[in-house]
Design an enzyme around this catalytic site. Sequence first.
Site, PDB file in Angstrom:
ATOM      1  N   HIS A   1       4.697   2.122  -8.008  1.00 26.80           N
ATOM      2  CA  HIS A   1       3.717   1.033  -8.051  1.00 26.80           C
ATOM      3  C   HIS A   1       2.884   1.108  -9.329  1.00 26.80           C
ATOM      4  CE1 HIS A   1       4.255   1.461  -3.556  1.00 26.80           C
ATOM      5  NE2 HIS A   1       4.444   0.164  -3.707  1.00 26.80           N
TER       6      HIS A   1
ATOM      7  N   GLY B   1       0.804  -1.216   0.000  1.00 27.23           N
ATOM      8  CA  GLY B   1       0.000   0.000   0.000  1.00 27.23           C
ATOM      9  C   GLY B   1       0.831   1.258   0.000  1.00 27.23           C
TER      10      GLY B   1
ATOM     11  N   ARG C   1       7.919   5.149   2.018  1.00 23.17           N
ATOM     12  CA  ARG C   1       8.483   5.769   3.216  1.00 23.17           C
ATOM     13  C   ARG C   1       8.804   7.255   3.019  1.00 23.17           C
ATOM     14  NH1 ARG C   1      10.278   1.487   6.701  1.00 23.17           N
ATOM     15  NH2 ARG C   1      10.272  -0.512   5.628  1.00 23.17           N
TER      16      ARG C   1
ATOM     17  N   LEU D   1       0.544   3.619  -2.141  1.00 28.20           N
ATOM     18  CA  LEU D   1       0.978   3.489  -3.530  1.00 28.20           C
ATOM     19  C   LEU D   1       1.425   4.821  -4.125  1.00 28.20           C
ATOM     20  CD1 LEU D   1      -1.784   1.036  -4.825  1.00 28.20           C
ATOM     21  CD2 LEU D   1       0.409   0.509  -3.731  1.00 28.20           C
ATOM     22  N   HIS D   2       2.400   4.733  -5.029  1.00 28.69           N
ATOM     23  CA  HIS D   2       2.949   5.907  -5.702  1.00 28.69           C
ATOM     24  C   HIS D   2       3.206   5.550  -7.166  1.00 28.69           C
ATOM     25  CE1 HIS D   2       6.732   3.758  -5.243  1.00 28.69           C
ATOM     26  NE2 HIS D   2       6.588   3.761  -3.937  1.00 28.69           N
TER      27      HIS D   2
END
Length: 282
Positions: A37, A31, A187, A33-34
């Site tokens: 992804h 998850g 992160r 997500l960026h």
Amino acid sequence: MEIIRIVKRLGEVVDSALQSQQTIGLVPTMGALHAGHRSLVERARVENDIVIVSVFVNPTQFNNPDDLRTYPRTEEADCRMLEACNVDYAFIPSVEEVYPEADTRVFDLGPVAEVMEGAMRPGHFNGVAQIVSKLFALTKPTRAYFGEKDFQQIAVIKRMVELEGFKLEIVPCPIVREADGLAMSSRNVRLTPEARAIAPQIRALLLASLDLKAKEMSPIEVATATETAINATEGLEAEYFQIVDALTMQAVTRWGDAGSEGCVGCATVYCGGVRLIDNIRY
């Protein structure tokens, strides 16, 4: 897009697809997500009849409880992105659904899992093998997609596939970066503005290591000099920087010692207290 939270329903979807001889592309994620992804999902969409994306923060791969607690969770935004990418199914289960009983399996992952991340995060890769093997068993994918930012993880997953006898293709996909070079990571949202301004130096210092290689420094000399340069940069602290064989993950002492895939320099760096990873091919 259908959101699936129950393993039984996932099984029904997968069985139907296989009976129809449809190919299944799986993108396992935790998850938050960026665009990195999204690049995996878009490739899976092109190459498969059905795309399943799993969104699950897997507790068994965290050796630091604080890291698990603070890992970003953005389900609503994640689902919007996946819907926009024409994903067929988002598998978003609870921990209890994935682990109705404790997973006590221990995988013989060998040397690829014993160095770098494996040495710094005891049990991490066994947890990765646990969840990815579960996802493969549940979704029976034709292909599974992973980002090369987690370079060592891909080697570990390939080893797990070999051990478990899964019949699928592991598809590594290039790192997606911000405009300033920082590798995209879930992160990154934890970086303060000050740390975010410093973080691109990680990529800059990895690129500078190419110049050191060009000066005929050995892999060990390049790794030592690069780690020193990272630690000399205000706001950065290297946990490690190692130059390894891109297939075996074992350290190389001479450039010519690497196998057919060459060498990769793998870095883990703390920036403002946030643990970031990146790598560079030689």
